[in-house]
Design a protein around this motif. Sequence first.
Motif, short mmCIF file in Angstrom:
data_model
loop_
_atom_site.label_atom_id
_atom_site.label_comp_id
_atom_site.label_asym_id
_atom_site.label_seq_id
_atom_site.Cartn_x
_atom_site.Cartn_y
_atom_site.Cartn_z
N VAL A 231 -27.50 2.48 7.64
CA VAL A 231 -28.44 1.52 8.08
C VAL A 231 -28.69 0.16 6.99
N SER A 232 -29.27 -0.57 7.55
CA SER A 232 -30.17 -2.08 6.80
C SER A 232 -30.87 -1.79 5.86
N VAL A 233 -31.49 -2.83 4.96
CA VAL A 233 -32.52 -1.90 4.18
C VAL A 233 -33.85 -1.86 4.70
N ARG A 234 -34.00 -3.03 5.98
CA ARG A 234 -34.87 -3.20 6.33
C ARG A 234 -35.08 -1.96 6.93
N THR A 235 -34.31 -2.02 8.26
CA THR A 235 -34.74 -0.30 8.70
C THR A 235 -35.20 1.27 7.86
N LEU A 236 -34.15 0.92 6.78
CA LEU A 236 -34.64 2.03 5.62
C LEU A 236 -36.37 1.71 5.14
N THR B 232 -42.77 4.52 0.75
CA THR B 232 -41.50 3.56 0.36
C THR B 232 -40.40 4.68 0.50
N PRO B 233 -39.38 3.61 -0.10
CA PRO B 233 -38.30 5.18 0.00
C PRO B 233 -37.68 5.69 -1.44
N MET B 234 -38.35 4.58 -2.40
CA MET B 234 -38.56 5.13 -3.51
C MET B 234 -39.11 5.62 -4.22
N GLN C 252 -30.46 -0.59 -1.79
CA GLN C 252 -28.57 -0.93 -1.88
C GLN C 252 -27.74 0.17 -1.17
N GLN C 253 -28.00 0.64 -2.54
CA GLN C 253 -26.73 2.27 -1.95
C GLN C 253 -26.71 3.08 -1.12
N ALA D 39 -30.74 15.30 -2.70
CA ALA D 39 -28.72 15.44 -3.17
C ALA D 39 -28.95 14.88 -4.97
N HIS D 40 -28.98 13.70 -4.94
CA HIS D 40 -29.05 11.89 -5.97
C HIS D 40 -30.21 11.82 -6.50
N MET D 41 -31.43 12.84 -6.74
CA MET D 41 -31.85 12.47 -7.57
C MET D 41 -32.58 12.99 -9.00
#
Length: 309
Positions: A238-243, A253-255, A230-231, A220-222
């Motif tokens: 969730v924490s960045v580590r959990t993400l 990875t997320p990004m 962080q956002q 939705a935010h691509m």
Amino acid sequence: MEKQFSTRDISAGERFDYWHELVYRTYAPCSGRVSSVSGFNASLRTQEFGTTEISDVSSTGITYERKAFDVRRGPRDDFFVSFMVSGEGRFEQNGNSVMHRAGDILLYDSGRPYSYSYDQAYRSILMRIPRPIASSRLVDVDRLGGVILSGGSPFGKLLGTLLGEAHNLATSVESDVLLQLSPSMLDMIAAAVRQGTGDTAADGAASRSKIEQIKRYLNAHMADSSLTLQQVAREQNVSVRTLCRLFAETGTTPMGWLQTRRLQAAYSAISERRVRSITDAALDFGFNDLSHFGRSFKKEFGVTPKSLL
């Protein structure tokens, strides 16, 4: 332009070899076998439908197997939606073993190994969707291979109707009209698949449910080029580590996952003529640096954005 192939005028001893080579070239490298070469017959009608391809296949009993070796050597990497008109077959992929019966819809992925066994004659209508276009509309399309939508279910019926009508249109409408219709047809097919599979057949595990939620947020935010890890973590509680751990479990990875989705969405928009220029495609999907966009696109798909115009 419709292409037609048939073993009817091929000598009995050469029919299977002719058909096997045709399947190999038209769809993807695989091995095939039949119980009787002399009794084998098959036919294929195939037609481009915008950015996709729709086929009408009929054959006597046959078994296909696409092994990991075939996947590595074969350049085709597509997503298929197949409607069984008559007959039945057993399909195996991603650990799923399902019966594909008349009226049912089968989802499968030529980018992964599979086997398909038809004991008797069958006819099917199938749509081949390039992976970037399928992935731009379906989250985690890789997990859908070997999923059946019953012909008795509302969305199975809808998909059967859509494929049947797409086949009829492909044989009677000009190609420029099909190109205009293709995005809307794909949107309806993807929506029916999402609803019919419970949003990509999630297995119900807590971590799977959470990562699907995060992926929906990223989708939705691509277009937001300023989106940060962080956002995303903050918005998803969730924490960045959990993400990072959740995405690491899927090998990315997320990004990195977000960039792939952005590229897939840009590929789909360019090939379907939904953007006016390459610059618009880059900016619409979160790329501010056009050079970076061009390099990333070529690395991901092996072609330049301009080549799709």
